[in-house]
Design a protein around this motif. Structure first.
Motif, PDB file in Angstrom:
ATOM      1  N   ASP A   1       0.831  -1.215   0.000  1.00 24.53           N
ATOM      2  CA  ASP A   1       0.000   0.000   0.000  1.00 24.53           C
ATOM      3  C   ASP A   1       0.859   1.256   0.000  1.00 24.53           C
ATOM      4  O   ASP A   1       0.377   2.337  -0.298  1.00 24.53           O
ATOM      5  N   ARG A   2       2.100   1.083   0.408  1.00 25.22           N
ATOM      6  CA  ARG A   2       2.951   2.257   0.564  1.00 25.22           C
ATOM      7  C   ARG A   2       3.904   2.407  -0.623  1.00 25.22           C
ATOM      8  O   ARG A   2       4.191   1.430  -1.299  1.00 25.22           O
ATOM      9  N   PRO A   3       4.379   3.638  -0.832  1.00 30.57           N
ATOM     10  CA  PRO A   3       5.379   3.820  -1.889  1.00 30.57           C
ATOM     11  C   PRO A   3       6.637   3.013  -1.572  1.00 30.57           C
ATOM     12  O   PRO A   3       6.999   2.862  -0.406  1.00 30.57           O
ATOM     13  N   VAL A   4       7.253   2.493  -2.611  1.00 29.43           N
ATOM     14  CA  VAL A   4       8.483   1.722  -2.400  1.00 29.43           C
ATOM     15  C   VAL A   4       9.584   2.308  -3.277  1.00 29.43           C
ATOM     16  O   VAL A   4       9.304   2.911  -4.317  1.00 29.43           O
ATOM     17  N   GLU A   5      10.822   2.169  -2.822  1.00 32.53           N
ATOM     18  CA  GLU A   5      11.936   2.573  -3.682  1.00 32.53           C
ATOM     19  C   GLU A   5      13.078   1.580  -3.562  1.00 32.53           C
ATOM     20  O   GLU A   5      13.206   0.900  -2.555  1.00 32.53           O
ATOM     21  N   GLN A   6      13.847   1.527  -4.615  1.00 39.39           N
ATOM     22  CA  GLN A   6      14.880   0.485  -4.673  1.00 39.39           C
ATOM     23  C   GLN A   6      15.887   0.844  -5.757  1.00 39.39           C
ATOM     24  O   GLN A   6      15.550   1.527  -6.725  1.00 39.39           O
ATOM     25  N   GLU A   7      17.088   0.379  -5.555  1.00 34.52           N
ATOM     26  CA  GLU A   7      18.101   0.528  -6.588  1.00 34.52           C
ATOM     27  C   GLU A   7      18.053  -0.721  -7.454  1.00 34.52           C
ATOM     28  O   GLU A   7      18.057  -1.836  -6.932  1.00 34.52           O
ATOM     29  N   ILE A   8      17.932  -0.530  -8.756  1.00 35.23           N
ATOM     30  CA  ILE A   8      17.799  -1.680  -9.650  1.00 35.23           C
ATOM     31  C   ILE A   8      19.014  -1.744 -10.562  1.00 35.23           C
ATOM     32  O   ILE A   8      19.421  -0.722 -11.122  1.00 35.23           O
ATOM     33  N   VAL A   9      19.563  -2.936 -10.688  1.00 33.95           N
ATOM     34  CA  VAL A   9      20.703  -3.102 -11.605  1.00 33.95           C
ATOM     35  C   VAL A   9      20.186  -3.782 -12.869  1.00 33.95           C
ATOM     36  O   VAL A   9      19.561  -4.836 -12.813  1.00 33.95           O
ATOM     37  N   LEU A  10      20.381  -3.118 -14.006  1.00 35.35           N
ATOM     38  CA  LEU A  10      20.012  -3.726 -15.284  1.00 35.35           C
ATOM     39  C   LEU A  10      21.281  -4.358 -15.834  1.00 35.35           C
ATOM     40  O   LEU A  10      22.200  -3.652 -16.281  1.00 35.35           O
TER      41      LEU A  10
END
Ligand code: ADP
Length: 591
Positions: free
Chosen positions: A315-324
């Motif tokens: 339900d809450r905003p999420v953030e993350q570092e993503i490696v492509l």
């Protein structure tokens, strides 16, 4: 439900009403006429019967049948009327057309019965005697109140019938004409109503097709005019609303398109609702075909799918570092928050992505730099500390040893000094380049080449290397002479450093149409091609020990690169292991 045109919905009933009204009117009129006709004939027959009665009253009273019969025949002839006289019992006393002797008793004839009963009797009947339909009127004959017989007059009804038939034919013909005229008139009237309706329909179709600028003609039929005005108003309102929506959508698209962040909106099933160009570029998606497709079909990065799944689940905003993962790896910072509909229900997720690859690289560069600087500083410091401690401990008993330790301290201090100097110039250069503060003024590059060679002459002689210069005249460019000289000295210094004693360095300054090229060519050890791409990085050295031994800091070429960039130019290197290297600086030419 079967649909028919308005005219076919109403017109047949309308026509039926017209025909029914005409038929009813015709029926009423014909029955009235028939009645009037009948009344008139019966009246005429009654009058004639009464007139005849006067003539036959006496013979009747006397029972003189012969006189009566001859009178009947004479008067019948004159009045073109059939006359019959009967006595009280209905026996025929005289008849204008027949011999009374052969005629049967008429007592049972309805008109005779009525007349013998004292009233005027009338009857229409087929006459067997005359073989035709006759209208009969019988009047009673009385003396002193006693019925003594009756006088009957009769005329064929066929004349009346044919007159009536002619009348009916006329009625029918006129009825038909009236029906045709009424039909044409009503069709004309219907057209007057249906034409504006058809125009309304065309206008409404135009609105439905999106041509909202067109307007319906307002007719003089009140109801249709009101409808047309309402439709026009509706089209106007729709047009302005659509315009507003389009404007908002364009604004939104413009905002999304101009964002440096990538934005992707996804529905609850992970289908792409919208995405901007930045997101498409970052995720290598074709933006035109992505809409409506599941994200895992259009972007094949497992880490991104995991993140989207997490963003949709919570339900809450999420953030993350993503490696492509790829060649090279790319790093994204992703932020996912709920996509809400008009009622505030969560119907998907909006993901905002930032490319942090450069930041990551810078971070790595900074980390490496700190490690490199520490490492570079540590060696001379350790050496100085070691030498000083040895001297302090009286380690250098012999004066020669003392001198050696002191020389060592001086050498490493000089190394520290040149390291700090290079670091400081690099920091200053970076500061100026990043802030765009490098002061450039138009100047002659040849002069800078000459002065840098002059500065290097001494060290070149020490290293037994010859420098040959060939500089064209008037090589004007926007330069910072101090910085440019620093860069050229670094290149010449390297060339002398990595060349064998006795060899020659060729320095040239020439101009092409729009560039000034300064090159430093040596015939020294050369550089393996694998090193070339990283040669201008800070502290990058092909052979660290040799570089240190030669008093190099590993920052010389990094300084060159920064200086050239500050001059809006570029630097290139060509080198072959064992045969030498050529470093070339390209600067924009002032013409
Ligand atoms: P350094 O102070 O070590 O010379 P530079 O940044 O000037 O540092 O050069 C980086 C490395 O590039 C050097 O360590 C050396 O290995 C190589 N290099 C630079 N110039 C030359 C050249 N003219 N010939 C051969 N190698 C060179």
């Amino acid at each position: 439900m079967k649909r028919r045109k308005l005219v076919w919905n109403v017109f047949p009933y309308y026509l039926a009403i017209i025909i029914l009204a005409l038929v009813l009117a015709a029926l009423y009129a014909s029955s009235e006429i028939r009645r009037l006709y009948f009344d008139e004939i019966t009246d005429a027959l009654e009058i004639r019967a009464r007139l005849i009665l006067r003539r036959v009253a006496d013979p009747l009273a006397a029972g003189d049948g012969a006189t009566i019969d001859s009178l009947c025949k004479e008067l019948g002839q004159l009045s073109q009327t059939r006359i019959t006289v009967v006595d009280r019992e209905g026996r025929i006393l005289g008849d204008s057309d027949q011999d009374p002797a052969v005629m049967e008793n008429h007592a049972q004839r309805p008109e005779i019965m009525q007349a013998l009963a004292g009233t005027v009797g009338t009857e229409i009947r087929f006459s067997n005697t005359l073989q035709t339909t006759m209208i009969y009127v019988a009047v009673p004959a009385d003396t002193d109140g006693a019925i003594i017989g009756a006088v009957r007059t009769a005329n064929p009804f066929t004349a009346a019938e044919s007159a009536l038939a002619a009348l009916y034919r006329k009625l029918l013909l006129n009825g038909l004409i009236i029906t045709v005229v009424a039909t044409l008139l009503s069709l004309f009237l219907f057209r007057r109503i249906t034409r504006p309706l058809a125009q309304l329909q065309q206008g409404a179709t135009a609105f439905a097709d999106g041509r909202l600028a067109s307007r319906l003609a307002v007719t003089n039929i009140e109801e249709i005019a009101v409808l047309a005005e309402s439709l026009n108003l509706m089209a106007g309102n729709l047009a302005s609303r659509i315009h507003l929506i389009e404007q908002q959508r364009n604004e939104l698209e413009a905002i999304l398109a101009s964002m440096s962040e990538g934005v992707i909106a996804l529905d609850a099933n992970e289908n792409v609702v919208t995405l901007n160009q930045t997101a498409a570029t970052l995720l290598e998606i074709d933006p035109t075909g992505a809409q409506g497709h599941p994200i895992h079909e259009v972007a094949r990065f497992a880490t991104l799918h995991d993140f989207i799944g997490r963003a949709l689940a919570g339900d809450r905003p999420v953030e993350q570092e993503i490696v492509l993962t790829g060649e090279p790896n790319r790093y994204l910072h992703a932020h996912g928050s709920g996509l809400l509909d008009a009622e505030g229900r969560r119907v998907g997720v909006v993901v905002v992505i930032n490319d942090i690859t450069r930041l990551k690289r810078l971070e790595n560069v900074r980390r490496d730099f700190v490690a490199n600087v520490s490492h570079e500083l540590k060696t001379p410091i350790t050496a100085i500390a070691g030498a000083a401690e040895t001297l302090l401990d009286g380690g250098g008993e012999k004066p020669d040893d003392n001198r050696k330790f002191l020389e060592m301290i001086i050498r490493h201090t000089a190394r520290l000094n040149s390291l700090v100097e290079d670091l400081m110039s690099l920091a200053r250069l970076e500061n100026e380049t990043e802030g765009g503060k490098t002061r450039l003024s138009s100047g002659d590059v040849a002069a800078v080449v000459e002065s840098s060679v002059l500065t290097c002459r001494q060290i070149a002689q020490t290293r037994e290397v010859i420098i040959e210069v060939a500089a064209d005249k008037n090589l004007m460019a926007q330069i910072n002479p101090v910085q440019l000289e620093h860069a050229l000295i670094n290149l010449i210094d390297n060339a002398t450093k990595y060349s064998a004693p006795g060899s020659t360095i060729y320095m040239a300054a020439t101009a092409s149409d729009n560039e000034i090229i300064v090159s430093v060519q040596d015939h020294g050890c050369g550089i393996k091609s694998v090193h070339l791409p990283r040669l201008f990085e800070r502290f990058y050295r092909v052979d660290a020990a040799r570089s240190r031994h030669q008093g190099g800091t590993g920052l010389g070429l990094a300084i060159v690169k920064h200086v050239v960039q500050a001059h809006n130019g570029r630097v290139e290197v060509k080198s072959t292991l064992g045969s030498g290297s050529t470093f070339s600086i390209y600067l924009p030419r002032l013409v």
